[in-house]
Enzyme design. Structure first.
Site, PDB file in Angstrom:
ATOM      1  N   ASP A 172       0.845  -1.070  -0.035  1.00  0.00           N
ATOM      2  CA  ASP A 172      -0.168   0.005  -0.015  1.00  0.00           C
ATOM      3  C   ASP A 172       0.738   1.266   0.046  1.00  0.00           C
ATOM      4  O   ASP A 172       1.970   1.220   0.376  1.00  0.00           O
ATOM      5  CB  ASP A 172      -0.704   0.083   1.360  1.00  0.00           C
ATOM      6  CG  ASP A 172      -0.401  -0.468   2.365  1.00  0.00           C
ATOM      7  OD1 ASP A 172      -0.995  -1.200   3.157  1.00  0.00           O
ATOM      8  OD2 ASP A 172       0.861  -0.070   2.839  1.00  0.00           O
TER       9      ASP A 172
ATOM     10  N   ASP B 206       1.381   5.124   1.403  1.00  0.00           N
ATOM     11  CA  ASP B 206       1.088   6.110   2.299  1.00  0.00           C
ATOM     12  C   ASP B 206       1.385   7.508   1.820  1.00  0.00           C
ATOM     13  O   ASP B 206       2.680   7.714   1.304  1.00  0.00           O
ATOM     14  CB  ASP B 206       1.525   5.826   3.550  1.00  0.00           C
ATOM     15  CG  ASP B 206       0.899   4.550   4.110  1.00  0.00           C
ATOM     16  OD1 ASP B 206      -0.306   4.250   3.765  1.00  0.00           O
ATOM     17  OD2 ASP B 206       1.572   3.990   5.206  1.00  0.00           O
TER      18      ASP B 206
ATOM     19  N   ASP C 295      10.016   4.885  13.281  1.00  0.00           N
ATOM     20  CA  ASP C 295      10.630   3.640  13.828  1.00  0.00           C
ATOM     21  C   ASP C 295      12.034   3.480  13.380  1.00  0.00           C
ATOM     22  O   ASP C 295      13.046   3.886  13.964  1.00  0.00           O
ATOM     23  CB  ASP C 295       9.739   2.292  14.046  1.00  0.00           C
ATOM     24  CG  ASP C 295       9.102   1.805  12.849  1.00  0.00           C
ATOM     25  OD1 ASP C 295       9.585   2.283  11.540  1.00  0.00           O
ATOM     26  OD2 ASP C 295       8.627   0.848  12.670  1.00  0.00           O
TER      27      ASP C 295
HETATM   28  P1  ATP Z   1       4.716  -2.988   5.787  1.00  0.00           P
HETATM   29  O1  ATP Z   1       3.350  -2.296   5.471  1.00  0.00           O
HETATM   30  O2  ATP Z   1       5.659  -3.606   4.677  1.00  0.00           O
HETATM   31  O3  ATP Z   1       4.337  -4.207   6.807  1.00  0.00           O
HETATM   32  P2  ATP Z   1       5.538  -0.624   6.684  1.00  0.00           P
HETATM   33  O4  ATP Z   1       7.071  -0.001   7.257  1.00  0.00           O
HETATM   34  O5  ATP Z   1       4.696   0.093   5.851  1.00  0.00           O
HETATM   35  O6  ATP Z   1       5.571  -2.048   6.764  1.00  0.00           O
HETATM   36  P3  ATP Z   1       3.160  -0.182   8.443  1.00  0.00           P
HETATM   37  O7  ATP Z   1       2.890  -0.471   9.720  1.00  0.00           O
HETATM   38  O8  ATP Z   1       2.473   0.116   7.311  1.00  0.00           O
HETATM   39  O9  ATP Z   1       4.671  -0.576   8.132  1.00  0.00           O
HETATM   40  O10 ATP Z   1       3.527   1.561   8.724  1.00  0.00           O
HETATM   41  C1  ATP Z   1       3.806   2.522   7.996  1.00  0.00           C
HETATM   42  C2  ATP Z   1       4.905   3.355   8.437  1.00  0.00           C
HETATM   43  O11 ATP Z   1       4.547   3.805   9.905  1.00  0.00           O
HETATM   44  C3  ATP Z   1       6.475   2.829   8.815  1.00  0.00           C
HETATM   45  O12 ATP Z   1       7.178   2.912   7.674  1.00  0.00           O
HETATM   46  C4  ATP Z   1       6.811   3.743  10.030  1.00  0.00           C
HETATM   47  O13 ATP Z   1       7.291   4.929   9.067  1.00  0.00           O
HETATM   48  C5  ATP Z   1       5.620   4.224  10.578  1.00  0.00           C
HETATM   49  N1  ATP Z   1       5.349   3.487  12.030  1.00  0.00           N
HETATM   50  C6  ATP Z   1       4.747   2.055  11.965  1.00  0.00           C
HETATM   51  N2  ATP Z   1       4.645   1.558  13.058  1.00  0.00           N
HETATM   52  C7  ATP Z   1       5.339   2.387  13.897  1.00  0.00           C
HETATM   53  C8  ATP Z   1       5.743   2.355  15.226  1.00  0.00           C
HETATM   54  N3  ATP Z   1       5.251   1.380  15.819  1.00  0.00           N
HETATM   55  N4  ATP Z   1       6.497   3.310  15.672  1.00  0.00           N
HETATM   56  C9  ATP Z   1       7.039   4.291  14.718  1.00  0.00           C
HETATM   57  N5  ATP Z   1       6.619   4.303  13.627  1.00  0.00           N
HETATM   58  C10 ATP Z   1       5.946   3.584  13.222  1.00  0.00           C
HETATM   59 MG    MG Z   2       2.762  -0.298   5.027  1.00  0.00          MG
END
Ligand code: ATP
Ligand code: MG
Length: 444
Positions: free
Chosen positions: A64, A66, A143
């Protein structure tokens, strides 16, 4: 050290121009592109952010997209007809294009702990610790450095305030700020480190990995529903085996699955662990082939060592076989619920998969027909296949039930020692039945 005291790159903002990075607009979804352009045309900053930028940089197709912007949620809503605002604590905009949803978040500042546990201010105004902020502040609260990159639609550059671009190139996950503090703010970040390392094939930077074995117990305080969601991402996204090995290496397995981890540790032959690994490899192959996978089957697998262990204990205590199975299944499920909120719609079929394992040695016609017509037969048979691959000791059952699915009469007739109606009179088989659960436990 608070996350905001993480030094930004010396000559920030660091910007990687279009001709020096591989992200092309062709690999960005049409919906996300429309959102980015519309925001930009309205005079707002518009950036692709987070996992999507990271994935595109290493050539993965993001799940996805963002978007981050300096426009407020209300300003975003005013720009899109197909937009709804969600969330009470942070208002996020969802812009909907058919099946695609693009999430648009306003830059935020400071330590959002990500846990969803903080309170909303009465008026819906954001609290001191989660106010709107600048793009640099938005980067610092994320993170990992690899997750804090911004693709700018205005000039197609990648903005990097924390060294994430270099870290992605080196395939390393580094927490932003002081790792121990960041884990204390949100222990689920420990699981995210393992999950993203498994998914991306990254290493975890030594300073980011170091506190995990010590702080692992903090995960017990995380919301069980959130841990359930995180488990699905860990194990049902195509990299389950790597996730398992990562959790094991970081000392997180005994926190997430205490009874299974203990059962595997005390299982000298290693058969129980082999079943789990075999099952996760299988699940990964199914995901790769776009075949369906189910949380019930996954948890049947992950908790199988705990179930076998509990079963042996109950039988040693003199419980009869059927009662021991039920009680073992209930006990393991109940204990696991204190860590991970496994919904009943998954825990019930999980238990059925376990209980069916002990029916496989029973070959009397009536029982065969009943077993075959059980709604969980197919899953339970797949589970038996795994157990056989891991231990090599269920070949006879596998052969029988494979045949029985096609031609039950033939399979039953071909049984050397099965009198067709002999269930009550067959004391020999009865004894065999009672022995089976213990076998299941010791051989996996
Ligand atoms: P994926 O979607 O591939 O599982 P992602 O990095 O996109 O990995 P998401 O949970 O979709 O993970 O989160 C989107 C973004 O939000 C992350 O890339 C990060 O920048 C931020 N984020 C998510 N969870 C946290 C957290 N627990 N603490 C700080 N930032 C976070
Ligand atoms: Mg994501």
């Amino acid at each position: 050290m608070s996350p905001t005291s993480q030094p930004l790159l010396a000559d920030a903002p660091h910007s990687v121009p279009r001709d020096q990075h591989p992200i092309s607009r062709k690999s960005i979804s049409p919906g996300a592109l429309r959102v980015l352009y519309r925001l930009h045309e309205a005079g707002h900053g518009a950036f692709l952010v987070g996992g999507a930028v990271r994935d595109l940089l290493i050539g993965l197709q993001p799940k996805d997209f963002d978007v981050a912007t300096d426009a407020t949620p209300e300003q975003v809503k005013a720009l899109f007809r197909n937009c709804r605002l969600i969330g009470r604590r942070f208002r996020l905009a969802h812009v909907v294009f058919g099946r695609e949803i693009v999430e648009v978040a306003t830059f935020r500042s400071n330590a959002d702990d990500g846990s969803g546990d903080r309170e909303t201010h009465e008026g819906g105004r954001l609290l001191r610790d989660n106010v709107y902020g600048t793009i640099e502040e938005d980067a610092v609260r994320r993170d990992f450095t690899a997750n804090a990159l911004y693709y700018a639609i205005e000039d197609f550059s990648v903005r990097d305030y924390l060294g994430g671009y270099e870290d992605v190139r080196n395939r390393v996950l580094k927490l932003i700020g002081d790792p121990e503090q960041r884990y204390r703010e949100d222990p689920v970040r420990m699981l995210r480190a393992v999950r993203l390392a498994a998914k991306l094939g990254f290493t975890i930077d030594p300073a980011t990995a170091a506190p995990i074995p010590v702080l692992a117990p903090l995960l017990r305080e995380a919301a069980p529903a959130r841990l359930f969601e995180e488990c699905l991402k860990l194990f049902l996204s195509g990299h389950g085996e790597a996730s398992f090995l990562g959790l094991e290496a970081q000392g997180l397995l005994p926190i997430l699955f205490p009874e299974s981890a203990a059962a595997m540790a005390s299982n000298r032959s290693g058969a129980l662990r082999r079943v789990v690994l075999e099952g996760l490899r299988n699940t990964d192959a199914r995901v790769a082939a776009d075949e369906p996978v189910s949380p019930a089957f996954l948890f049947a697998l992950l908790l199988w060592p705990a179930y076998c262990h509990a079963l042996i204990g109950l039988q040693a205590g003199g419980a009869n076989a059927a009662e021991a199975q039920r009680r073992a299944a209930d006990r393991v499920t109940l204990h696991q619920l204190s860590t991970i909120a496994l919904p009943r719609r998954f825990s019930l079929p999980m238990q059925e998969i376990w209980l069916l394992q002990t029916r496989f040695p029973l070959r009397q016609r009536k029982r065969v027909v009943r077993t075959l017509s059980h709604p969980r037969f197919r899953a339970a048979f797949d589970f038996l296949l795994l157990r056989d691959t891991a231990s090599g000791s269920h070949g006879e059952d596998v052969a029988f039930w494979r045949e029985a699915q096609h031609d039950p009469d033939h399979a039953i007739a071909a049984q050397p020692d099965t009198a067709e109606d002999g269930e009550e009179g067959a004391t020999g088989r009865r004894r065999r039945r009672r022995r089976r659960p213990a076998r299941a436990g010791t051989e996996g």
